[in-house]
Enzyme design. Structure first.
Site, PDB file in Angstrom:
ATOM      1  N   ARG A 148       0.840  -1.197   0.000  1.00 31.78           N
ATOM      2  CA  ARG A 148       0.000   0.000   0.000  1.00 31.78           C
ATOM      3  C   ARG A 148       0.877   1.250   0.000  1.00 31.78           C
ATOM      4  O   ARG A 148       2.052   1.208   0.374  1.00 31.78           O
ATOM      5  CB  ARG A 148      -0.901   0.016   1.233  1.00 31.78           C
ATOM      6  CG  ARG A 148      -1.836  -1.181   1.354  1.00 31.78           C
ATOM      7  CD  ARG A 148      -2.629  -1.095   2.657  1.00 31.78           C
ATOM      8  NE  ARG A 148      -3.592  -2.184   2.791  1.00 31.78           N
ATOM      9  CZ  ARG A 148      -3.342  -3.339   3.413  1.00 31.78           C
ATOM     10  NH1 ARG A 148      -2.148  -3.547   3.957  1.00 31.78           N
ATOM     11  NH2 ARG A 148      -4.275  -4.268   3.504  1.00 31.78           N
ATOM     12  N   LYS A 172      -2.092  -2.559   7.924  1.00 32.02           N
ATOM     13  CA  LYS A 172      -3.192  -1.987   8.694  1.00 32.02           C
ATOM     14  C   LYS A 172      -3.233  -2.587  10.096  1.00 32.02           C
ATOM     15  O   LYS A 172      -2.982  -3.773  10.283  1.00 32.02           O
ATOM     16  CB  LYS A 172      -4.518  -2.239   7.980  1.00 32.02           C
ATOM     17  CG  LYS A 172      -4.704  -1.401   6.717  1.00 32.02           C
ATOM     18  CD  LYS A 172      -6.079  -1.615   6.129  1.00 32.02           C
ATOM     19  CE  LYS A 172      -6.317  -0.697   4.932  1.00 32.02           C
ATOM     20  NZ  LYS A 172      -7.656  -0.894   4.339  1.00 32.02           N
ATOM     21  N   HIS A 242      -2.818   2.674  -5.659  1.00 26.08           N
ATOM     22  CA  HIS A 242      -3.749   1.562  -5.413  1.00 26.08           C
ATOM     23  C   HIS A 242      -3.988   0.746  -6.683  1.00 26.08           C
ATOM     24  O   HIS A 242      -4.170  -0.476  -6.624  1.00 26.08           O
ATOM     25  CB  HIS A 242      -5.084   2.074  -4.882  1.00 26.08           C
ATOM     26  CG  HIS A 242      -6.041   0.966  -4.552  1.00 26.08           C
ATOM     27  ND1 HIS A 242      -5.868   0.131  -3.468  1.00 26.08           N
ATOM     28  CD2 HIS A 242      -7.155   0.519  -5.195  1.00 26.08           C
ATOM     29  CE1 HIS A 242      -6.839  -0.771  -3.450  1.00 26.08           C
ATOM     30  NE2 HIS A 242      -7.622  -0.553  -4.485  1.00 26.08           N
ATOM     31  N   ARG A 245      -1.284  -1.687  -6.914  1.00 24.95           N
ATOM     32  CA  ARG A 245      -1.550  -2.802  -6.001  1.00 24.95           C
ATOM     33  C   ARG A 245      -2.552  -3.762  -6.650  1.00 24.95           C
ATOM     34  O   ARG A 245      -2.403  -4.980  -6.589  1.00 24.95           O
ATOM     35  CB  ARG A 245      -2.086  -2.251  -4.679  1.00 24.95           C
ATOM     36  CG  ARG A 245      -2.478  -3.294  -3.626  1.00 24.95           C
ATOM     37  CD  ARG A 245      -2.773  -2.567  -2.325  1.00 24.95           C
ATOM     38  NE  ARG A 245      -3.517  -3.361  -1.372  1.00 24.95           N
ATOM     39  CZ  ARG A 245      -2.970  -4.221  -0.516  1.00 24.95           C
ATOM     40  NH1 ARG A 245      -1.668  -4.414  -0.517  1.00 24.95           N
ATOM     41  NH2 ARG A 245      -3.710  -4.883   0.355  1.00 24.95           N
ATOM     42  N   HIS A 268      -4.302  -9.061   3.423  1.00 22.91           N
ATOM     43  CA  HIS A 268      -5.738  -9.002   3.696  1.00 22.91           C
ATOM     44  C   HIS A 268      -6.084  -9.897   4.878  1.00 22.91           C
ATOM     45  O   HIS A 268      -5.506 -10.977   5.047  1.00 22.91           O
ATOM     46  CB  HIS A 268      -6.538  -9.466   2.471  1.00 22.91           C
ATOM     47  CG  HIS A 268      -6.588  -8.456   1.375  1.00 22.91           C
ATOM     48  ND1 HIS A 268      -6.874  -8.770   0.060  1.00 22.91           N
ATOM     49  CD2 HIS A 268      -6.383  -7.108   1.387  1.00 22.91           C
ATOM     50  CE1 HIS A 268      -6.852  -7.667  -0.672  1.00 22.91           C
ATOM     51  NE2 HIS A 268      -6.558  -6.657   0.106  1.00 22.91           N
ATOM     52  N   TYR A 277     -10.230  -8.870  -6.655  1.00 25.26           N
ATOM     53  CA  TYR A 277      -9.284  -8.865  -7.769  1.00 25.26           C
ATOM     54  C   TYR A 277      -9.535  -9.995  -8.758  1.00 25.26           C
ATOM     55  O   TYR A 277      -8.930 -10.013  -9.824  1.00 25.26           O
ATOM     56  CB  TYR A 277      -7.860  -8.958  -7.234  1.00 25.26           C
ATOM     57  CG  TYR A 277      -7.500  -7.820  -6.314  1.00 25.26           C
ATOM     58  CD1 TYR A 277      -7.309  -6.539  -6.810  1.00 25.26           C
ATOM     59  CD2 TYR A 277      -7.394  -8.022  -4.940  1.00 25.26           C
ATOM     60  CE1 TYR A 277      -6.996  -5.485  -5.966  1.00 25.26           C
ATOM     61  CE2 TYR A 277      -7.083  -6.974  -4.091  1.00 25.26           C
ATOM     62  CZ  TYR A 277      -6.888  -5.713  -4.605  1.00 25.26           C
ATOM     63  OH  TYR A 277      -6.592  -4.676  -3.770  1.00 25.26           O
TER      64      TYR A 277
END
Length: 298
Positions: A148, A172, A242, A245, A268, A277
């Site tokens: 990211r 994250k 993004h 990514r 994730h 995706y």
């Protein structure tokens, strides 16, 4: 200042481990709503708000030209705040309990093609100096690892393991993951570090990517750079970190990578996030299928 807002901000920072950028977004949304209810309803306490006030704010936002997507994001901030108030027993009823999000059109994220990446990394001219070397490496790293934008910005020199050829990324909610590095990336790292050492002043020495002035990069600079370089080779509407990514994940899936492996590489928490995706991969699959199946031959 409403003490519950301050307590909520501390909760997001200390307990939820949200990034400074996310915490600021939540705070700004709450402040905007607070200003609205104070001006429209003479209501100074967010703890005494009812849903009709929230609905009025939604109407005002939509009338002001704010997109349904952005409205939903703002209301999401309110929902988190009132869930916090309920959890800490500062209110007895959540005014957003029965709220339904506004319908939004599905936004199709179109990845860059392999040709577009080749055109940028192999055919596009980068200046023969520190910034040119840095910019090319940033693009290469985005595409090679799928990290990211904020992960790239906060990447530290100590996160690079040359012996094991891996990169430690802080994602994250401070979740760490290890990403393998391609030999071509490690070679580019070595060249960049040597050029980086020639900077006149270095303030943020622990961070890997720096500006010419020796300080850490910021969100807007990274976005502008990616948009600038890809504007030379692509006519896609959105050209952002993004999308790189998204391109990383799509190209892996198109070339046979399994979904779980891509999930781990992207960091994730659930497979559902990664499945977004697969839509682009399905398009590629249909293309291959249409060309290869005997029943489709003319």
């Amino acid at each position: 200042m409403d003490n519950s807002k301050t307590a909520f901000r501390d909760y997001l920072q200390l307990e939820k481990n949200y990034s400074p950028h996310t915490v600021t977004a939540y705070w700004d949304d709450l402040t905007a709503f607070e200003v609205f209810v104070n001006g429209s309803f003479d209501q100074s306490s967010l703890r005494e708000v009812n849903y009709s006030m929230v609905r009025s704010w939604i109407v005002a936002l939509v009338d002001g030209g704010i997109s349904p997507y952005s409205v939903n994001r703002k209301i999401s901030s309110l929902k988190s705040y009132y869930k916090f108030l309920l959890k800490t027993k500062q209110i007895e009823l959540n005014p957003l309990l029965k709220h339904k999000a506004l319908k939004t059109p599905k936004q199709l994220q179109v990845p860059f093609s392999e040709k577009e990446l080749v055109n940028v990394l192999q055919h596009l001219h980068f200046s023969d100096d520190f910034e040119g070397m840095r910019d090319k490496l940033m693009i290469d790293l985005f595409y090679a690892t799928g990290i990211r934008r904020t992960e790239l910005i906060h990447l530290k020199i100590s996160n690079v393991d040359y012996h094991n050829k891996t990169l430690k990324v802080l994602g994250k909610r401070n979740k760490e993951r290890i990403i393998p590095l391609l030999p071509i990336i490690l070679e580019a790292f070595d060249l960049y570090i040597k050029e980086r050492a020639k900077l006149e002043t270095i303030t943020d020495s622990e961070y890997f990517f720096l500006t010419q002035k020796g300080v850490k990069l910021n969100d807007s600079l990274v976005y502008r750079l990616i948009n600038y370089y890809f504007s030379n080779v692509s006519e896609k509407v959105k050209k952002s970190p993004h999308i790189l990514r998204h391109t990383f994940a799509t190209h892996l899936l198109n070339n046979g990578a399994d979904l779980n492996s891509v999930k781990e590489l992207l960091g994730h928490s659930s497979l559902a996030s990664t499945q977004v995706y697969t839509h682009s991969s399905l398009a590629e699959l249909k293309n291959v299928y249409g060309k290869a199946h005997p029943r489709n031959q003319k």
